[in-house]
Every structure is written in structure tokens, then in C-alpha cells.
Design a protein around this motif. Sequence first.
Motif, PDB file in Angstrom:
ATOM      1  N   LEU A 138       6.900   4.515  -6.725  1.00 39.27           N
ATOM      2  CA  LEU A 138       6.828   3.549  -7.877  1.00 39.27           C
ATOM      3  C   LEU A 138       8.310   3.464  -8.827  1.00 39.27           C
ATOM      4  N   THR A 139       8.887   4.874  -8.896  1.00 39.73           N
ATOM      5  CA  THR A 139      10.060   4.904  -9.594  1.00 39.73           C
ATOM      6  C   THR A 139      11.198   4.212  -8.792  1.00 39.73           C
ATOM      7  N   ARG A 140      11.033   4.421  -7.580  1.00 39.37           N
ATOM      8  CA  ARG A 140      12.032   3.568  -6.828  1.00 39.37           C
ATOM      9  C   ARG A 140      12.020   2.138  -6.779  1.00 39.37           C
ATOM     10  N   LEU A 141      10.804   1.593  -6.641  1.00 44.03           N
ATOM     11  CA  LEU A 141      10.400   0.207  -7.021  1.00 44.03           C
ATOM     12  C   LEU A 141      10.901  -0.451  -7.987  1.00 44.03           C
ATOM     13  N   MET A 142      10.501   0.310  -8.895  1.00 43.00           N
ATOM     14  CA  MET A 142      10.899  -0.200 -10.753  1.00 43.00           C
ATOM     15  C   MET A 142      12.191  -0.079 -10.679  1.00 43.00           C
ATOM     16  N   GLY A 143      13.091   0.870 -10.149  1.00 41.03           N
ATOM     17  CA  GLY A 143      14.633   0.745 -10.156  1.00 41.03           C
ATOM     18  C   GLY A 143      15.205  -0.400  -9.512  1.00 41.03           C
ATOM     19  N   GLU A 144      14.509  -0.650  -8.247  1.00 35.32           N
ATOM     20  CA  GLU A 144      15.156  -1.728  -7.330  1.00 35.32           C
ATOM     21  C   GLU A 144      14.536  -2.940  -7.671  1.00 35.32           C
ATOM     22  N   ARG A 176       0.761  -1.267   0.048  1.00 37.05           N
ATOM     23  CA  ARG A 176      -0.234   0.146  -0.025  1.00 37.05           C
ATOM     24  C   ARG A 176       0.825   1.295   0.088  1.00 37.05           C
ATOM     25  N   PHE A 177       0.216   2.299  -0.502  1.00 36.70           N
ATOM     26  CA  PHE A 177       1.035   3.611  -0.635  1.00 36.70           C
ATOM     27  C   PHE A 177       0.673   4.475   0.422  1.00 36.70           C
ATOM     28  N   GLU A 178      -0.495   4.056   1.035  1.00 42.35           N
ATOM     29  CA  GLU A 178      -0.974   4.702   2.293  1.00 42.35           C
ATOM     30  C   GLU A 178      -2.088   3.926   2.877  1.00 42.35           C
ATOM     31  N   GLU A 199      12.833  -6.185  -9.947  1.00 39.90           N
ATOM     32  CA  GLU A 199      12.078  -6.838 -11.420  1.00 39.90           C
ATOM     33  C   GLU A 199      10.920  -7.065 -11.362  1.00 39.90           C
ATOM     34  N   GLY A 200      10.203  -7.424 -12.350  1.00 40.75           N
ATOM     35  CA  GLY A 200       9.036  -7.877 -12.484  1.00 40.75           C
ATOM     36  C   GLY A 200       7.874  -6.973 -13.149  1.00 40.75           C
ATOM     37  N   THR A 201       6.590  -7.315 -13.134  1.00 42.41           N
ATOM     38  CA  THR A 201       5.472  -6.453 -13.242  1.00 42.41           C
ATOM     39  C   THR A 201       5.082  -6.215 -12.192  1.00 42.41           C
ATOM     40  N   PHE A 202       4.383  -4.743 -12.309  1.00 41.67           N
ATOM     41  CA  PHE A 202       3.729  -4.325 -11.102  1.00 41.67           C
ATOM     42  C   PHE A 202       2.000  -3.989 -11.526  1.00 41.67           C
ATOM     43  N   PHE A 203       1.319  -4.137 -10.791  1.00 37.48           N
ATOM     44  CA  PHE A 203      -0.056  -3.627 -10.990  1.00 37.48           C
ATOM     45  C   PHE A 203      -0.323  -2.864  -9.783  1.00 37.48           C
ATOM     46  N   VAL A 204      -0.830  -1.553 -10.265  1.00 31.85           N
ATOM     47  CA  VAL A 204      -0.917  -0.551  -9.238  1.00 31.85           C
ATOM     48  C   VAL A 204      -2.578   0.029  -9.351  1.00 31.85           C
ATOM     49  N   ALA A 205      -3.219  -0.083  -8.419  1.00 38.32           N
ATOM     50  CA  ALA A 205      -4.630   0.516  -8.511  1.00 38.32           C
ATOM     51  C   ALA A 205      -4.621   1.517  -7.596  1.00 38.32           C
ATOM     52  N   VAL A 206      -5.219   2.537  -8.269  1.00 36.96           N
ATOM     53  CA  VAL A 206      -5.672   3.874  -7.847  1.00 36.96           C
ATOM     54  C   VAL A 206      -6.865   4.546  -8.170  1.00 36.96           C
ATOM     55  N   GLY A 207      -7.629   5.482  -7.608  1.00 36.58           N
ATOM     56  CA  GLY A 207      -8.845   6.087  -7.867  1.00 36.58           C
ATOM     57  C   GLY A 207      -8.491   6.766  -9.207  1.00 36.58           C
ATOM     58  N   ALA A 208      -9.611   6.822  -9.960  1.00 39.89           N
ATOM     59  CA  ALA A 208      -9.473   7.189 -11.378  1.00 39.89           C
ATOM     60  C   ALA A 208      -9.115   8.746 -11.429  1.00 39.89           C
ATOM     61  N   GLY A 209      -9.398   9.665 -10.595  1.00 42.18           N
ATOM     62  CA  GLY A 209      -9.061  11.064 -10.346  1.00 42.18           C
ATOM     63  C   GLY A 209      -7.367  11.116 -10.531  1.00 42.18           C
ATOM     64  N   HIS A 210      -6.824  10.118 -10.127  1.00 46.63           N
ATOM     65  CA  HIS A 210      -5.212  10.054  -9.958  1.00 46.63           C
ATOM     66  C   HIS A 210      -4.806   9.660 -11.429  1.00 46.63           C
TER      67      HIS A 210
END
Length: 129
Positions: A89-95, A7-9, A97-108
Motif C-alpha cells: 500500500l505504501t508503495r502504491l500510494m507513493g507511485e 489483489r494482495f494475495e 495518484e488517486g483514491t484507493f479502496f482496500v477491503a480486508v477481513g476485520a481482524g486485519h
Amino acid sequence: TEKEVRRFEELEEQIGFFANMDDAKSAEYMVQTIKDMKENPEIFNELVALWQTGDAEGLATMMNEGFESAPELFDVLLTNRNVRWVTELTRLMGEEEGTFFVAVGAGHLSGPTSVTKMLRDGGFTVIRQ
């Protein structure tokens, strides 16, 4: 295979966005939101329709219009959070490997300070499917 969930928050932080706001301002936003919902009950259906048809620009325009009278609320609820999430996200993708699925509200996901735009501006390829 089972995926790791991160979770991001947390919910407490989300509630804190309003709890930490000046009382007069938070009351003003609440009253305005209730007034808007009463005067324009079709707004929610319009937002859902825009999202379902993939009209990201229409969605961004509609959401941004809703914040015109409260730019500081837009920053608290969208822009500031988007900056934190893109940084993470930038940190995670730099550190990692793999595929990430991120779910956020539409407004984002649309508009000038969206997660999507910030990632593209950072050199990432963003594909909407």
C-alpha cells in the motif's frame, strides 16, 4: 466508471498458509477451532456485533484472545500478511495518484499489528467511516 481490481494475495496463497504448516500443528489448530466453535457458538455473533458497532478495540481484544495459545498462527494469518500489505500500500500510494479502496477481513484492522496501526505509524491518516 469501472474501477481496477487488484489483489494482495490469491486464494491459493491463503490455503497455503495452512498447507505449508507442520501437520501436527495444523491439526491441533483445526481441532481447537472446532472445539471453540462447539463450546462457544455465540463467538461469531459477538464478533459481528463488535464490527457492526465500530468497536475496533473490542474486536481486537476478542480476536487477540483467540490467538493467545497460538501466537505463531497469529503471525502467519495476521501480522506477516499485514506487513506485506502495508508495504505494498505504501508503495502504491507513493507511485500512483488517486483514491484507493482496500477491503480486508476485520481482524486485519485492529490491534497492535493491524494494517490500520501500521499505516498510522508510517505517517498516514487513517479514517474509519
